[in-house]
Design a protein around this motif. Structure first.
Motif, short mmCIF file in Angstrom:
data_model
loop_
_atom_site.label_atom_id
_atom_site.label_comp_id
_atom_site.label_asym_id
_atom_site.label_seq_id
_atom_site.Cartn_x
_atom_site.Cartn_y
_atom_site.Cartn_z
N GLN A 182 0.82 -1.21 0.00
CA GLN A 182 0.00 0.00 0.00
C GLN A 182 0.85 1.26 0.00
OE1 GLN A 182 -2.54 -0.51 3.42
NE2 GLN A 182 -3.66 -2.21 2.48
N SER A 183 2.08 1.16 0.47
CA SER A 183 2.96 2.34 0.53
C SER A 183 4.24 2.08 -0.26
CB SER A 183 3.29 2.67 1.99
OG SER A 183 2.12 2.92 2.73
N TRP A 184 4.13 1.38 -1.39
CA TRP A 184 5.31 0.96 -2.14
C TRP A 184 6.22 2.14 -2.56
CZ3 TRP A 184 7.63 -3.52 -2.53
CH2 TRP A 184 8.63 -3.67 -3.50
N PRO A 185 5.71 3.20 -3.14
CA PRO A 185 6.62 4.30 -3.53
C PRO A 185 7.40 4.86 -2.35
CG PRO A 185 4.49 4.55 -4.60
CD PRO A 185 4.32 3.48 -3.57
N GLU A 186 6.74 4.97 -1.20
CA GLU A 186 7.42 5.49 -0.02
C GLU A 186 8.47 4.50 0.49
OE1 GLU A 186 8.07 8.25 3.22
OE2 GLU A 186 7.44 8.32 1.13
N ALA A 187 8.16 3.21 0.42
CA ALA A 187 9.13 2.19 0.84
C ALA A 187 10.38 2.25 -0.02
CB ALA A 187 8.49 0.81 0.77
N VAL A 188 10.20 2.41 -1.32
CA VAL A 188 11.34 2.50 -2.24
C VAL A 188 12.15 3.76 -1.94
CG1 VAL A 188 11.98 2.84 -4.65
CG2 VAL A 188 10.26 1.12 -4.04
N ARG A 189 11.46 4.86 -1.66
CA ARG A 189 12.16 6.11 -1.37
C ARG A 189 12.98 5.99 -0.09
NH1 ARG A 189 12.04 10.46 1.71
NH2 ARG A 189 10.27 9.69 2.93
N LEU A 190 12.44 5.31 0.90
CA LEU A 190 13.12 5.20 2.19
C LEU A 190 14.31 4.25 2.15
CD1 LEU A 190 10.02 5.04 4.56
CD2 LEU A 190 11.68 6.91 4.41
N THR A 191 14.30 3.30 1.22
CA THR A 191 15.39 2.32 1.17
C THR A 191 15.99 2.30 -0.24
OG1 THR A 191 13.73 0.58 0.75
CG2 THR A 191 14.48 0.89 3.03
N SER A 192 15.54 1.37 -1.05
CA SER A 192 15.93 1.25 -2.45
C SER A 192 14.95 0.30 -3.10
CB SER A 192 17.36 0.67 -2.57
OG SER A 192 17.39 -0.68 -2.14
N PRO A 193 14.83 0.32 -4.43
CA PRO A 193 13.92 -0.65 -5.07
C PRO A 193 14.28 -2.09 -4.72
CG PRO A 193 14.57 1.06 -6.63
CD PRO A 193 15.42 1.26 -5.40
N GLY A 194 15.58 -2.39 -4.69
CA GLY A 194 16.00 -3.75 -4.37
C GLY A 194 15.65 -4.14 -2.95
N ARG A 195 15.87 -3.25 -2.00
CA ARG A 195 15.57 -3.58 -0.60
C ARG A 195 14.08 -3.78 -0.39
NH1 ARG A 195 18.53 -5.88 2.51
NH2 ARG A 195 20.23 -4.43 2.09
N ALA A 196 13.26 -2.94 -1.01
CA ALA A 196 11.82 -3.11 -0.89
C ALA A 196 11.38 -4.45 -1.48
CB ALA A 196 11.09 -1.95 -1.58
N ARG A 197 11.99 -4.85 -2.59
CA ARG A 197 11.65 -6.13 -3.20
C ARG A 197 12.11 -7.30 -2.33
NH1 ARG A 197 10.36 -5.44 -8.69
NH2 ARG A 197 11.14 -7.48 -9.32
N VAL A 198 13.25 -7.15 -1.66
CA VAL A 198 13.68 -8.18 -0.70
C VAL A 198 12.61 -8.41 0.34
CG1 VAL A 198 15.28 -8.64 1.21
CG2 VAL A 198 16.17 -7.88 -0.99
#
Length: 431
Positions: A371-387
């Motif tokens: 639900q907060s995917w863009p924010e998760a990517v911003r806070l970490t990285s695309p790779g970390r969010a996918r992990v």
């Protein structure tokens, strides 16, 4: 002699046939290749292969690690139900052959034409390699920092405002009852099992962001010492303690459990901590906790357990969890845990299985992340969010499918005369 696959005109169709030949089993998902072509059952989730490099990774690592590397790197993705896709792929991952056993020559020409052959790609930067002696203090700090020092804002996004990173205890199915309620009920369950009373001292080993310490101090009037190896956790927990007006009751330390010297305590909680300790030193961990308890003191050990092992692979590879999530983490059967606690001197009084609760908890965390995917990517990285998305979704299925479990073990340090200071019934910690 190398052979080609006849009458297959699209990239996806060729790719599917090559993969099925190499893996020696039908693919249970639909494929979409980098050129947009598709092949496979229309009703199945779609495995999107965005780059040829993903196939090269799978050639070198035809198992969960190769698949995970491609997913973390963004070279493959899933369209449709992620849980369905992972369920379909699980058996395939477990039985995948080693590269030395794959019939590469039979499809060599097609591999060349697809651009799959080549050197092994470097792992994504999110992959962790810890150094030093396994479960030494320095290496344990590396492993803990890798997992927990991702950023408190990211964890709050995933875990919700409770900031509790362990299995919730779902006591209701009503529409107004959610993750925060279930985590509150879990914290209270732990406090009741420990028999906490005003004025007692509680040691919370692996205290996380301080939620249990704060709940125990506020609701049960105890003095709490919480220890963690994560500096980010400690910083957040201290701030929460101050905001709750509990500075005089709760102390948060960055400290290794092996350095504890200020016991004995009336009670000890170890929630989601023992998985990091390691089976080789678990007896030492249990002995230290036993030494830190007063006679009549209780231990609540909340720990993930290994249930049914997948078929043993002839060439064991590093797992996705070890490489990206919990370096050096180890899961033991519940029987092993109980035995080691008893060998340390504890009397085990109760074992409470919470497996179904963890599947539900993880699905709630995945929903928060998505639900907060863009924010998760911003806070970490695309790779970390996918992990995190892959790790939590796969873990939810592992609990639901009874491949791993989680248990609360309540144990006591008896007095020398055998008295436990506990009721012979469950009346003082009824669940």
């Amino acid at each position: 002699m190398a052979t080609t696959i006849p009458h297959l005109t699209t990239t996806a169709a060729k790719l599917r046939s090559v993969l099925e030949a190499l893996l020696q089993t039908p693919l249970p998902v639909r494929l979409r290749a980098w050129d947009g072509s598709t092949a496979g059952p229309a009703e199945a989730p779609v495995l999107v292969i965005r780059h040829r490099r993903a196939l090269r990774r799978l050639m070198w690592q035809p198992n969960e690690l190769g698949l995970a590397r491609a997913y973390v790197a963004g070279e493959i993705d899933v369209e449709g139900d992620l849980y369905d896709a992972l369920t379909r792929l699980a058996a395939l991952i477990w039985r995948s052959p080693d590269i030395r056993d794959m019939p590469i020559r039979s499809v060599a020409g097609d591999l060349v034409r697809l651009g799959v052959l080549g050197t092994q790609p470097k792992p994504p930067p999110e992959e962790m390699v810890v150094t030093g002696t396994r479960h030494s203090k320095r290496r344990d700090r590396q492993a803990i920092s890798h997992h927990y020092d991702v950023g408190n804002d990211f964890y709050r996004l995933v875990l919700g405002p409770s900031m509790v990173y362990s299995c919730a205890y779902w006591t209701s199915d009503s529409a107004g009852y959610g993750l925060a309620d279930a985590q509150r009920d879990k914290l209270d369950l732990i406090c009741r099992k420990l028999g906490l009373r005003p004025g007692q001292r509680l040691l919370d080993v692996g205290c996380g962001w301080g939620s249990l310490a704060i709940h125990a101090a506020r609701e049960y009037g105890v003095q709490v010492v919480g220890i963690t190896l994560s500096t980010e956790q400690a910083e957040y927990a201290r701030k929460q303690v101050a905001e709750a007006g509990l500075t005089g009751q709760v102390e948060i330390r960055v400290e290794d459990y092996r350095d504890l010297e200020d016991g004995p305590y009336d009670a000890i909680s170890s929630v989601g901590m023992a998985e990091h300790v390691g089976t080789s030193v678990y007896a030492d961990y249990a002995a230290i906790l036993y030494a830190q308890l007063k006679p009549g003191g209780r231990l609540l050990n909340h720990q993930i357990s290994r249930l049914h092992l997948p078929p043993k692979q002839p060439h064991q590879q590093r797992s996705f969890i070890d490489a990206y999530v919990f370096p050096d983490g180890e899961l033991a059967p519940i029987g092993t845990t109980v035995t080691i606690l008893e060998q340390a001197g504890f009397e085990v009084r109760d074992v409470h299985a919470l497996r179904e609760h963890y599947g539900r908890t993880l699905r709630a965390w995945v929903a928060n992340l998505e639900q907060s995917w863009p924010e998760a990517v911003r806070l970490t990285s695309p790779g970390r969010a996918r992990v995190w998305r892959l790790y939590m979704a796969a873990s939810a299925l592992a609990f639901e499918q009874s491949r791993i479990g989680v248990n609360q073990v309540l144990a006591v340090k008896d007095h020398r005369d055998g008295a436990s200071d506990m009721s012979p019934t469950r009346s003082d910690y009824a669940v």
